[in-house]
Write a protein that holds these residues in place. Structure first.
Motif, PDB file in Angstrom:
ATOM      1  N   GLY A  30       4.532  -5.193  -6.120  1.00 40.97           N
ATOM      2  CA  GLY A  30       5.942  -4.873  -5.984  1.00 40.97           C
ATOM      3  C   GLY A  30       6.315  -4.498  -4.566  1.00 40.97           C
ATOM      4  N   SER A  31       7.528  -4.009  -4.441  1.00 39.51           N
ATOM      5  CA  SER A  31       8.084  -3.626  -3.147  1.00 39.51           C
ATOM      6  C   SER A  31       8.326  -2.131  -3.102  1.00 39.51           C
ATOM      7  N   TYR A  32       8.256  -1.586  -1.918  1.00 38.57           N
ATOM      8  CA  TYR A  32       8.489  -0.154  -1.735  1.00 38.57           C
ATOM      9  C   TYR A  32       9.962   0.185  -1.930  1.00 38.57           C
ATOM     10  N   SER A  33      10.187   1.337  -2.528  1.00 35.86           N
ATOM     11  CA  SER A  33      11.524   1.905  -2.653  1.00 35.86           C
ATOM     12  C   SER A  33      11.406   3.411  -2.471  1.00 35.86           C
ATOM     13  N   PRO A  34      12.308   4.045  -1.718  1.00 40.16           N
ATOM     14  CA  PRO A  34      12.242   5.494  -1.536  1.00 40.16           C
ATOM     15  C   PRO A  34      12.440   6.261  -2.845  1.00 40.16           C
ATOM     16  N   ASP A  35      12.892   5.585  -3.897  1.00 34.33           N
ATOM     17  CA  ASP A  35      13.089   6.238  -5.193  1.00 34.33           C
ATOM     18  C   ASP A  35      11.823   6.244  -6.038  1.00 34.33           C
TER      19      ASP A  35
ATOM     20  N   LYS B 101       0.847  -1.192   0.000  1.00 34.39           N
ATOM     21  CA  LYS B 101       0.000   0.000   0.000  1.00 34.39           C
ATOM     22  C   LYS B 101       0.880   1.239   0.000  1.00 34.39           C
ATOM     23  N   LEU B 102       0.616   2.135  -0.950  1.00 34.01           N
ATOM     24  CA  LEU B 102       1.327   3.416  -1.028  1.00 34.01           C
ATOM     25  C   LEU B 102       0.487   4.500  -0.374  1.00 34.01           C
ATOM     26  N   TYR B 103       1.143   5.535   0.122  1.00 34.05           N
ATOM     27  CA  TYR B 103       0.498   6.663   0.797  1.00 34.05           C
ATOM     28  C   TYR B 103       1.019   7.960   0.207  1.00 34.05           C
ATOM     29  N   ARG B 104       0.110   8.895  -0.042  1.00 32.73           N
ATOM     30  CA  ARG B 104       0.496  10.250  -0.475  1.00 32.73           C
ATOM     31  C   ARG B 104      -0.343  11.261   0.276  1.00 32.73           C
ATOM     32  N   LEU B 105       0.218  12.427   0.533  1.00 32.27           N
ATOM     33  CA  LEU B 105      -0.535  13.544   1.088  1.00 32.27           C
ATOM     34  C   LEU B 105      -0.548  14.629   0.023  1.00 32.27           C
TER      35      LEU B 105
END
Length: 67
Positions: A56-61, A2-6
């Motif tokens: 997929g997997s999270y990456s800070p990029d 799960k991705l998060y954005r503000l």
């Protein structure tokens, strides 16, 4: 994953368009919107958290806006 954005923007139609675009790309609203006065710029600002389930997997990029 799960991705998060503000999402944030001045209190104009641009904010509504930004949230609407995210929703059209599969993001979902997360929690209540926020509304606050930006004293340094003298404007009201809006914010809305959104989330999206992706493979997929999270990456800070990651470029979250491109998801």
């Amino acid at each position: 994953m799960k991705l998060y954005r503000l999402l944030t923007e001045d209190d104009t139609s641009a904010f509504c368009h930004k949230v609407s675009e995210a929703l059209s790309k599969g993001w979902e609203l997360y929690g209540d919107p926020t509304y606050a006065f930006d004293a340094s710029n003298g404007v009201m600002r809006c914010g809305q958290a959104v989330t999206k389930e992706v493979k997929g997997s999270y990456s800070p990029d990651m470029k979250l806006g491109a998801q």
